[in-house]
Design an enzyme around this catalytic site. Structure first.
Site, PDB file in Angstrom:
ATOM      1  N   HIS A  96       0.602  -1.267   0.135  1.00 21.57           N
ATOM      2  CA  HIS A  96      -0.118  -0.147   0.118  1.00 21.57           C
ATOM      3  C   HIS A  96       0.796   1.182   0.045  1.00 21.57           C
ATOM      4  CE1 HIS A  96      -3.721  -2.596   1.587  1.00 21.57           C
ATOM      5  NE2 HIS A  96      -3.471  -2.562   0.231  1.00 21.57           N
TER       6      HIS A  96
ATOM      7  N   HIS B   2      -8.549  -7.242  -8.213  1.00 20.48           N
ATOM      8  CA  HIS B   2      -8.923  -8.043  -7.080  1.00 20.48           C
ATOM      9  C   HIS B   2      -8.882  -6.976  -5.712  1.00 20.48           C
ATOM     10  CE1 HIS B   2      -7.288 -10.760 -10.086  1.00 20.48           C
ATOM     11  NE2 HIS B   2      -7.421 -11.435  -9.397  1.00 20.48           N
TER      12      HIS B   2
ATOM     13  N   SER C 275      -7.044  -1.481  -0.762  1.00 25.80           N
ATOM     14  CA  SER C 275      -6.467  -0.769  -1.859  1.00 25.80           C
ATOM     15  C   SER C 275      -7.567   0.101  -2.592  1.00 25.80           C
ATOM     16  CB  SER C 275      -5.811  -1.674  -2.819  1.00 25.80           C
ATOM     17  OG  SER C 275      -6.736  -2.714  -3.324  1.00 25.80           O
TER      18      SER C 275
ATOM     19  N   GLU D  35     -14.373  -7.371  -8.021  1.00 27.89           N
ATOM     20  CA  GLU D  35     -14.325  -8.422  -6.920  1.00 27.89           C
ATOM     21  C   GLU D  35     -15.237  -9.577  -7.154  1.00 27.89           C
ATOM     22  OE1 GLU D  35     -12.505  -8.911  -3.945  1.00 27.89           O
ATOM     23  OE2 GLU D  35     -13.970 -10.748  -3.813  1.00 27.89           O
TER      24      GLU D  35
ATOM     25  N   ASP E  42     -14.640 -11.178 -12.892  1.00 23.52           N
ATOM     26  CA  ASP E  42     -13.384 -11.614 -12.720  1.00 23.52           C
ATOM     27  C   ASP E  42     -12.324 -10.631 -12.753  1.00 23.52           C
ATOM     28  OD1 ASP E  42     -11.306 -14.187 -13.035  1.00 23.52           O
ATOM     29  OD2 ASP E  42     -10.892 -12.820 -14.723  1.00 23.52           O
ATOM     30  N   GLY E  43     -11.426 -10.258 -12.162  1.00 24.45           N
ATOM     31  CA  GLY E  43     -10.349  -9.058 -12.354  1.00 24.45           C
ATOM     32  C   GLY E  43      -9.644  -9.468 -13.601  1.00 24.45           C
TER      33      GLY E  43
ATOM     34  N   ASP F 135      -3.790  -8.021  -7.664  1.00 23.42           N
ATOM     35  CA  ASP F 135      -3.664  -8.550  -6.375  1.00 23.42           C
ATOM     36  C   ASP F 135      -4.409  -9.676  -6.040  1.00 23.42           C
ATOM     37  OD1 ASP F 135      -2.655  -8.655  -3.734  1.00 23.42           O
ATOM     38  OD2 ASP F 135      -3.986  -6.767  -3.063  1.00 23.42           O
TER      39      ASP F 135
END
Ligand code: SAM
Length: 279
Positions: free
Chosen positions: A19, A42, A100, A118, A143-144, A164
């Protein structure tokens, strides 16, 4: 159905490292007045209660943000990171840890475009609640990796993708650099930051080999890592591969990582930022 929930780990040493880099990259993008695009492939739940059952069960945050929270920091990266976490806590005691997408929502301007993907239904519901005050952030149940493919290149032209995943699927170590490679073909100027865990099995070497192939094709890739001094079970270290890092990022992340190693590991452990060379 994947079972990973970030609440067990939020605010741990890996989050501090990841981060801080995210804050530096977003702050750099916000220096220019033109809009930027940010996609969090994600996203997680965005806001974590440090007195909740998940955080209490592992207590990981106490060895991460808990060790830095009250410190006077010198590096610009850690100062920016801490001021963001403190703002989320309203300037009071440390109770809440921002994920994030919440960090991005706070550091972006109204002109910027933010998308958070997500898949986990409970995390998604919590994410919508956490970001309710930021009506402009687009939250998508998808889906990311598909979102990264569908939404790049962005209209803004410049921006950042944070990738991520939880690495519950071992394919992710190969899938992450492959999906960045495909996105780069459409969006060569995009900045891509991919988190990876450093575990005793060493599977992250597959991911680094994939990014090494991009470096071999002439694409700048910086790798930032922070290793615990005495790895036992679980995470031995944390890493972030940053494709197309902006000027100054590596030095700023290096200075912040040195300070993290002091506060988190009493100066022990290993840290560093290096350019990947082609393979
Ligand atoms: N990026 C967050 C942060 O830094 O605060 C942490 C994210 S956590 C490591 C990974 C998240 O990805 C989990 O919330 C999980 O439910 C979600 N996830 C797993 N597979 C996914 C997929 N294929 N697409 C989008 N999200 C996914």
């Amino acid at each position: 159905m994947l079972s990973y929930q970030h609440g067990y780990h939020a605010g741990n040493f890996a989050d501090v490292h990841k981060h801080t880099a995210l804050c530096l990259l977003l702050r750099d993008l916000a220096r220019q007045s033109s809009p930027f695009f940010f996609i969090d492939t994600h996203a997680g739940r965005g806001r974590y209660d440090l007195s909740g059952p998940q955080a209490r069960k592992t207590g990981e945050w106490k060895d991460g943000i808990g060790r830095i929270w009250a410190m006077k920091v010198a590096s610009e990266g850690l100062a920016l990171y801490l001021s963001t976490v403190r703002a989320v806590n309203g300037g009071g005691a440390l109770r809440t840890y921002p994920g994030s997408p919440l960090i991005a929502a706070r550091l972006a301007r109204p002109v910027d475009e933010i998308v958070a993907a997500e898949l986990h239904p409970a995390e998604l519901t919590a994410l919508k609640r956490a970001l309710a005050a930021f009506a402009d952030v687009r939250i998508e149940r998808r889906d990311g990796f598909d979102a990264l493919a569908a939404l790049t290149p962005p209209a803004a032209g410049r921006g950042l993708a944070l990738i991520d995943p939880s690495y519950e699927l071992k394919d992710d170590y190969a899938r992450v650099p492959a999906s960045v490679g495909r996105a780069l073909a459409r969006w060569p100027d995009g900045i891509f930051a991919a988190w990876y865990p450093i575990l005793p099995e060493g599977r992250h070497q597959d991911l680094l080999a994939g990014f090494g192939r991009l470096a071999g094709a002439g694409i700048p890739v910086a790798v930032a890592e922070l290793h615990r001094p005495a790895p036992g079970r679980g995470l031995a270290g944390t890493g972030l591969a940053v494709v197309n890092p902006p000027p100054g990022f590596e030095a700023a992340q290096e200075a912040a990582s040195a300070e993290m190693a002091d506060f988190l590991f009493k100066g022990a452990g290993r840290h560093g930022v290096r350019q990947l060379t082609g393979s």
